[in-house]
Structure formats: structure tokens, C-alpha cells
Design a protein around this motif. Structure first.
Motif, PDB file in Angstrom:
ATOM      1  N   LEU A 132      47.250  43.866  50.722  1.00 39.46           N
ATOM      2  CA  LEU A 132      46.028  43.901  49.913  1.00 39.46           C
ATOM      3  C   LEU A 132      45.409  42.520  49.778  1.00 39.46           C
ATOM      4  CD1 LEU A 132      47.094  46.385  47.069  1.00 39.46           C
ATOM      5  CD2 LEU A 132      45.511  46.829  48.959  1.00 39.46           C
ATOM      6  N   ALA A 133      46.233  41.495  49.609  1.00 44.84           N
ATOM      7  CA  ALA A 133      45.717  40.132  49.472  1.00 44.84           C
ATOM      8  C   ALA A 133      44.985  39.688  50.738  1.00 44.84           C
ATOM      9  CB  ALA A 133      46.866  39.172  49.163  1.00 44.84           C
ATOM     10  N   GLU A 134      45.410  40.215  51.882  1.00 48.22           N
ATOM     11  CA  GLU A 134      44.764  39.863  53.143  1.00 48.22           C
ATOM     12  C   GLU A 134      43.499  40.674  53.407  1.00 48.22           C
ATOM     13  OE1 GLU A 134      47.725  40.365  56.174  1.00 48.22           O
ATOM     14  OE2 GLU A 134      48.296  38.235  56.084  1.00 48.22           O
ATOM     15  N   PRO A 137      38.383  42.356  49.614  1.00 52.92           N
ATOM     16  CA  PRO A 137      37.345  41.326  49.498  1.00 52.92           C
ATOM     17  C   PRO A 137      37.504  40.528  48.200  1.00 52.92           C
ATOM     18  CG  PRO A 137      36.440  43.465  48.916  1.00 52.92           C
ATOM     19  CD  PRO A 137      37.845  43.719  49.372  1.00 52.92           C
ATOM     20  N   LEU A 138      38.436  39.599  48.190  1.00 52.61           N
ATOM     21  CA  LEU A 138      38.795  38.885  46.966  1.00 52.61           C
ATOM     22  C   LEU A 138      37.979  37.595  46.823  1.00 52.61           C
ATOM     23  CD1 LEU A 138      42.675  39.349  47.143  1.00 52.61           C
ATOM     24  CD2 LEU A 138      41.080  40.548  45.646  1.00 52.61           C
ATOM     25  N   ASN A 182      32.832  47.487  35.280  1.00 51.35           N
ATOM     26  CA  ASN A 182      32.507  46.416  36.211  1.00 51.35           C
ATOM     27  C   ASN A 182      32.674  46.911  37.651  1.00 51.35           C
ATOM     28  OD1 ASN A 182      33.523  44.025  38.001  1.00 51.35           O
ATOM     29  ND2 ASN A 182      32.378  43.076  36.320  1.00 51.35           N
ATOM     30  N   GLN A 183      31.617  46.820  38.425  1.00 52.92           N
ATOM     31  CA  GLN A 183      31.624  47.377  39.778  1.00 52.92           C
ATOM     32  C   GLN A 183      32.498  46.569  40.735  1.00 52.92           C
ATOM     33  OE1 GLN A 183      30.239  50.447  40.678  1.00 52.92           O
ATOM     34  NE2 GLN A 183      30.215  50.470  38.429  1.00 52.92           N
ATOM     35  N   THR A 184      32.680  45.284  40.456  1.00 55.00           N
ATOM     36  CA  THR A 184      33.551  44.478  41.315  1.00 55.00           C
ATOM     37  C   THR A 184      34.995  44.954  41.195  1.00 55.00           C
ATOM     38  OG1 THR A 184      32.103  42.540  41.140  1.00 55.00           O
ATOM     39  CG2 THR A 184      34.385  42.152  41.816  1.00 55.00           C
ATOM     40  N   MET A 189      39.570  48.528  43.283  1.00 51.19           N
ATOM     41  CA  MET A 189      40.492  49.654  43.115  1.00 51.19           C
ATOM     42  C   MET A 189      40.237  50.721  44.177  1.00 51.19           C
ATOM     43  SD  MET A 189      40.398  49.597  38.916  1.00 51.19           S
ATOM     44  CE  MET A 189      40.839  51.315  38.697  1.00 51.19           C
ATOM     45  N   LYS A 190      38.976  51.028  44.424  1.00 46.53           N
ATOM     46  CA  LYS A 190      38.655  52.031  45.440  1.00 46.53           C
ATOM     47  C   LYS A 190      39.057  51.558  46.833  1.00 46.53           C
ATOM     48  CE  LYS A 190      34.757  54.276  43.092  1.00 46.53           C
ATOM     49  NZ  LYS A 190      33.302  54.586  43.163  1.00 46.53           N
TER      50      LYS A 190
END
Length: 400
Positions: A132-134, A137-138, A182-184, A189-190
Motif C-alpha cells: 500500500l505504501a508503494e 497516492p500518498l 474528507n474525500q482524500t 480507503m477505496k
């Protein structure tokens, strides 16, 4: 004088029809704890102030003697301290659970099946969080792996994120009314669900009939905390033993010795004996005045609605932890005071935390009081109320 705090997380409960109208504390066979009750004193403690939610973060800070009105900044920052993540003043940290969701449609149509993804192992979770970290879109964010299902998201210069809901509060419920505004955060999560769906870890868990880790669930927000060192407050050298980052983090921030015990899980299969042995070493060999032994198992059983296991967890704490430590201190001839209590109730009927005052047992090896023959919610209620709850530590350490 040595001081021992046995914190049985979520142990207090309500009368349950399946237990003949009794609570798990009333049903559990806990002869050693009850023998301490016969010689000690009992009372209730208000561990959760009225203006805060009944979480283990608030309640454990209170039991440790901290006024949450002065020091509480949120749950996740405490866990960040345990993981070793240093927060800047402009950072907001969040708990990021790996959860199991029920349903096959759009995210909004799903239900919270399991807030812990079937108590996923730390090793499996680390692989999922690494992916997930890779792939998420963080932007201006960092994702860190924690223990089992409990992980950390740090958002630098966070936007307004509104109200976030703990996943253990909505077990079995549709998630629609509890999603982040919050949409971000909602987008993360999605997207995490899309990434995790075909991950090899989940494929293996699915093949074995285990719950899959379907999504991140983001909650427990907070800012950089500051705690006054425990020694500066109470002039006692203290140690903390726990399987969970939350309580370990409080220990680190309070500048206490944080002792890591092998094979601890935070559930009923944890290494109870190892915790007890470490507590004795901390007091008798390592120069500590006080040890805080935290057991998560009753709380997890409460969240899962596991009636028999909650009773069993109390019995195991009595035999493997309280009795072991008591016998060792008695053999050492050291005078000691021992306190046994939960941080908050986690009633089986609601499967989430409650803010009721909790029962507390205080035993002093130098005294034999005319106490009750059993330690329960009902017997403790006859002994009055300690409020505010952070005053409990001063009462416990007072050399009467």
C-alpha cells in the motif's frame, strides 16, 4: 516499596443473559484476585472525562496519572511514539486499521465485518502495508506498519477531515453513515480495497478460509503529544509491559522503561506468563519502583462478542499474571502495593467501549483489611468513587 498495576483492558461489563444475568467478572474463577480483595479495598474510578470519548488512549493515560485535559491530543500520536515516528507540529497522524468488509458492490454498500481482519498476523500485515505504501497516492503522507491490524498514517499539513469513526464501533453495520467526509481519506480507503483484493497475502488467507484484509480504515486522529516524564510527576521509576503500540507509546512519551515480551499478541493467545516474568524482573532485578502490566485480551473478546473467551481471559490473567507476580513478591519479602482494574468497560452486548466508572482493587501487602470476598463491578461500587480518575495514581503511591 514496589508498586504493580495490572490493567485488564475492557474487563468490566454489564450483566449478560448468557451468563445467567451476571458479568464476566462475576462468573470468572479468579481465586487469587478474590483473595486480594478479601484483604484489600475496592472502589470505582472515573477513567474517562465527560468531554472525551471512552477510548483506551484516554483511559490508560488517566490510570497512569495524567490529566487528559492538559495532555491529550489524540490516539494515533501515542502509537506513533511506539513505532518510532517523530511527528512535526504540522503533522496529523491517524490510526489505519486493516479491516474485513462484507459485500461485493461499491464501497458505500459494504458492511464492517471485522475491525481486525481476523487478527491478521504482524508479518502478513507488514507485507500488505508495504504494498500500500508503494501503490497508494500518498501525497504529503506516509504510511507505517505497526502490529497486527494496527497501523499508522501521517498526513503533513492535513486538510480538514471532519469526524472519523473507530471501526470497532460499527461491527456488523453498513459503513455508509460512517465514512470520512474528507474525500482524500475516503479515496485512500477505496483505493486500498482495489490494491488489496488480489494481494498474495489475501489469496493465501482466502484459501485457508481466513478473513481477508480488504481495506484500510482511517480514524483516531491527533497531533504531536507532550507528556511530562512519569518520574518528574511521581518520583518513581516506572516500566510498561504491553503488546499494543498505544500503551507502549504512552510509556515512551512518559520516559518509562518499555519492555518488549516475545510472543505477545494482544489477545487471549498472548504470552501471559512472559509478561508476568518480565514484570517481576523489572521490579526485583532492574531497579524499577513501579510496573504497569497491560493485557488487551478482555477488550478484544468484548469487541468480538466472545463470551466464553472473555471469562477465560480474566481467569488466565488471575492465574498466570496476578498470582505469579504476587507469589514472587511475597517470596522476595519486598513490601508492595498492587492495583487491579480495567481502563474502561467493553460490554459484550454492545461490543464497544463504555464510559462507566470502572472497578478497582487496591491491595497492600503490609495490611489486612476487612474487604469483600470477591472483586466485581458490584462490590467495587460499594466503595465509593475516585474522580477525577488521574487522582488514582497519587492515591496508589501514597505511603500510608
Amino acid at each position: 516499596m514496589k508498586y504493580v498495576i495490572i490493567l485488564a483492558d475492557g474487563m468490566a461489563d454489564y450483566p449478560n443473559e448468557a451468563l445467567g444475568g451476571k458479568t464476566p467478572m462475576e462468573v470468572a474463577k479468579k481465586p487469587y484476585i478474590d483473595s486480594l480483595a478479601a484483604k484489600g479495598e475496592q472502589f470505582l474510578v472515573k477513567t474517562v472525562p465527560d468531554h472525551l470519548k471512552p477510548g483506551s488512549d484516554v483511559a490508560n493515560l488517566t490510570v497512569m496519572g495524567y490529566d487528559t485535559a492538559k495532555c491529550y491530543t489524540g490516539r494515533s500520536p501515542l502509537e506513533a511514539a511506539s513505532i518510532g515516528v517523530s511527528l512535526a507540529d504540522e503533522d496529523t497522524s491517524f490510526r489505519a486499521n486493516l479491516v474485513s468488509l462484507a459485500g461485493i458492490g461499491e464501497y458505500e454498500t459494504l458492511s464492517m465485518q471485522d475491525y481486525s481482519a481476523g487478527e491478521i498476523s504482524t508479518e502478513e500485515a507488514a507485507a500488505l502495508i508495504h504494498t500500500l505504501a508503494e501503490e497508494l497516492p500518498l501525497e504529503n503522507m506516509d504510511l507505517y506498519a505497526g502490529i497486527s491490524y494496527r497501523h499508522l498514517l501521517v498526513w503533513h499539513h492535513a486538510q480538514d477531515f471532519g469526524t472519523l469513526t473507530p471501526p470497532h464501533d460499527i461491527s456488523g453495520k453498513p459503513v455508509l453513515d460512517y465514512l470520512p467526509q474528507n474525500q482524500t481519506l475516503l479515496g485512500l480507503m477505496k483505493k486500498s480495497r482495489e490494491i488489496l483484493r488480489k494481494h498474495p497475502v489475501n489469496e493465501k488467507r482466502r484459501a485457508k478460509g481466513k478473513p481477508t484484509a480488504d481495506s484500510l480504515w482511517i480514524w483516531g486522529e491527533g497531533k504531536k503529544p507532550q507528556l511530562e516524564p512519569f518520574y518528574d510527576l511521581y518520583h518513581k521509576r516506572g516500566a510498561v509491559i504491553s503488546a499494543v503500540d498505544l500503551v507502549r507509546g504512552i510509556g515512551y512519551l512518559a520516559d518509562m522503561q518499555v519492555i518488549h515480551v516475545p510472543n505477545v499478541t494482544g489477545n487471549i493467545d498472548t504470552n501471559f506468563k512472559g509478561k508476568a516474568e518480565a514484570a517481576v524482573r523489572a521490579l526485583l532485578d532492574e531497579g524499577n519502583d513501579l510496573v504497569y502490566v497491560h493485557m488487551e485480551a478482555p477488550d478484544e473478546c468484548g469487541h468480538r462478542g466472545e463470551i466464553k473467551n472473555k471469562v477465560k481471559s480474566i481467569e488466565m490473567i488471575d492465574e498466570s499474571v496476578v498470582q505469579y507476580i504476587g507469589n514472587a513478591l511475597n517470596a522476595s519479602k519486598e513490601p508492595y502495593r498492587m492495583m487491579v482494574l480495567p481502563d474502561h468497560p467493553t460490554p459484550l452486548v454492545t461490543r464497544t467501549h463504555a464510559r462507566d466508572a470502572v472497578p478497582c482493587l487496591l491491595f497492600d501487602s503490609r495490611k489486612t483489611l476487612n474487604g469483600k470476598n470477591v472483586f466485581t463491578e458490584k462490590s467495587a461500587a460499594e466503595g465509593g468513587l475516585v474522580a477525577p480518575g488521574y487522582a488514582l495514581m497519587e492515591r496508589f503511591l501514597k505511603d500510608e
